[in-house]
Scaffold this motif. Structure first.
Motif, PDB file in Angstrom:
ATOM      1  N   ASP A 116       0.832  -1.208   0.000  1.00 50.40           N
ATOM      2  CA  ASP A 116       0.000   0.000   0.000  1.00 50.40           C
ATOM      3  C   ASP A 116       0.865   1.256   0.000  1.00 50.40           C
ATOM      4  OD1 ASP A 116      -2.263  -1.559  -0.011  1.00 50.40           O
ATOM      5  OD2 ASP A 116      -2.664  -1.319   2.144  1.00 50.40           O
ATOM      6  N   ALA A 136       0.850   4.107  -2.907  1.00 47.23           N
ATOM      7  CA  ALA A 136       0.616   5.507  -2.566  1.00 47.23           C
ATOM      8  C   ALA A 136       1.769   6.386  -3.056  1.00 47.23           C
ATOM      9  CB  ALA A 136       0.436   5.655  -1.056  1.00 47.23           C
ATOM     10  N   CYS A 137       2.987   5.912  -2.905  1.00 45.43           N
ATOM     11  CA  CYS A 137       4.162   6.662  -3.359  1.00 45.43           C
ATOM     12  C   CYS A 137       4.133   6.841  -4.873  1.00 45.43           C
ATOM     13  CB  CYS A 137       5.425   5.938  -2.916  1.00 45.43           C
ATOM     14  SG  CYS A 137       6.942   6.770  -3.415  1.00 45.43           S
ATOM     15  N   GLU A 138       3.857   5.763  -5.593  1.00 40.49           N
ATOM     16  CA  GLU A 138       3.805   5.855  -7.047  1.00 40.49           C
ATOM     17  C   GLU A 138       2.664   6.755  -7.507  1.00 40.49           C
ATOM     18  OE1 GLU A 138       3.842   1.975  -8.784  1.00 40.49           O
ATOM     19  OE2 GLU A 138       5.992   1.780  -8.480  1.00 40.49           O
ATOM     20  N   SER A 139       1.532   6.703  -6.821  1.00 34.39           N
ATOM     21  CA  SER A 139       0.414   7.575  -7.180  1.00 34.39           C
ATOM     22  C   SER A 139       0.770   9.039  -6.950  1.00 34.39           C
ATOM     23  CB  SER A 139      -0.821   7.225  -6.357  1.00 34.39           C
ATOM     24  OG  SER A 139      -1.267   5.934  -6.670  1.00 34.39           O
ATOM     25  N   ARG A 140       1.404   9.315  -5.846  1.00 32.71           N
ATOM     26  CA  ARG A 140       1.750  10.696  -5.484  1.00 32.71           C
ATOM     27  C   ARG A 140       2.833  11.278  -6.376  1.00 32.71           C
ATOM     28  NH1 ARG A 140       2.732  15.234  -5.035  1.00 32.71           N
ATOM     29  NH2 ARG A 140       3.060  16.476  -3.195  1.00 32.71           N
ATOM     30  N   TYR A 141       3.830  10.474  -6.745  1.00 33.50           N
ATOM     31  CA  TYR A 141       4.991  10.976  -7.481  1.00 33.50           C
ATOM     32  C   TYR A 141       5.074  10.422  -8.896  1.00 33.50           C
ATOM     33  CZ  TYR A 141       6.295  12.498  -2.847  1.00 33.50           C
ATOM     34  OH  TYR A 141       6.291  13.096  -1.622  1.00 33.50           O
ATOM     35  N   LEU A 142       3.931  10.059  -9.483  1.00 33.76           N
ATOM     36  CA  LEU A 142       3.927   9.438 -10.805  1.00 33.76           C
ATOM     37  C   LEU A 142       4.583  10.320 -11.868  1.00 33.76           C
ATOM     38  CD1 LEU A 142       3.078   7.036 -12.507  1.00 33.76           C
ATOM     39  CD2 LEU A 142       0.900   8.180 -12.903  1.00 33.76           C
ATOM     40  N   GLN A 170       6.892  12.674 -11.531  1.00 33.62           N
ATOM     41  CA  GLN A 170       8.335  12.716 -11.330  1.00 33.62           C
ATOM     42  C   GLN A 170       8.990  11.390 -11.699  1.00 33.62           C
ATOM     43  OE1 GLN A 170       6.022  13.873  -9.235  1.00 33.62           O
ATOM     44  NE2 GLN A 170       6.778  15.583  -8.008  1.00 33.62           N
TER      45      GLN A 170
END
Length: 65
Positions: free
Chosen positions: A27, A31-37, A39
């Motif tokens: 999870d 969340a990290c990939e969603s937030r920084y997609l 970049q």
């Protein structure tokens, strides 16, 4: 140098704790990939090497600064 994860992942976890830890890490990664997609994609695109050794005269234009 690779980080040492042994202290973070002890061998004596219960099955339930291992499942909970795995779900949490999954999870967190999502969340990290969603937030920084944006970049992440920009960085990965910049890592591509579009140079063609068969046709070196077709170099891509320089990146804007």
């Amino acid at each position: 140098m690779k980080p040492q994860y042994q202290p973070l992942f002890p061998d004596d976890l219960s099955d339930e704790a291992a499942v909970a830890l795995s779900a949490f890490l999954y999870d967190l990664a999502v969340a990290c990939e969603s937030r920084y997609l944006v970049q992440l994609r920009r960085y990965r695109r910049g890592q591509l090497n579009p140079y063609d050794p068969e046709r070196p005269w077709l170099r891509p234009p320089p990146k804007p600064r």
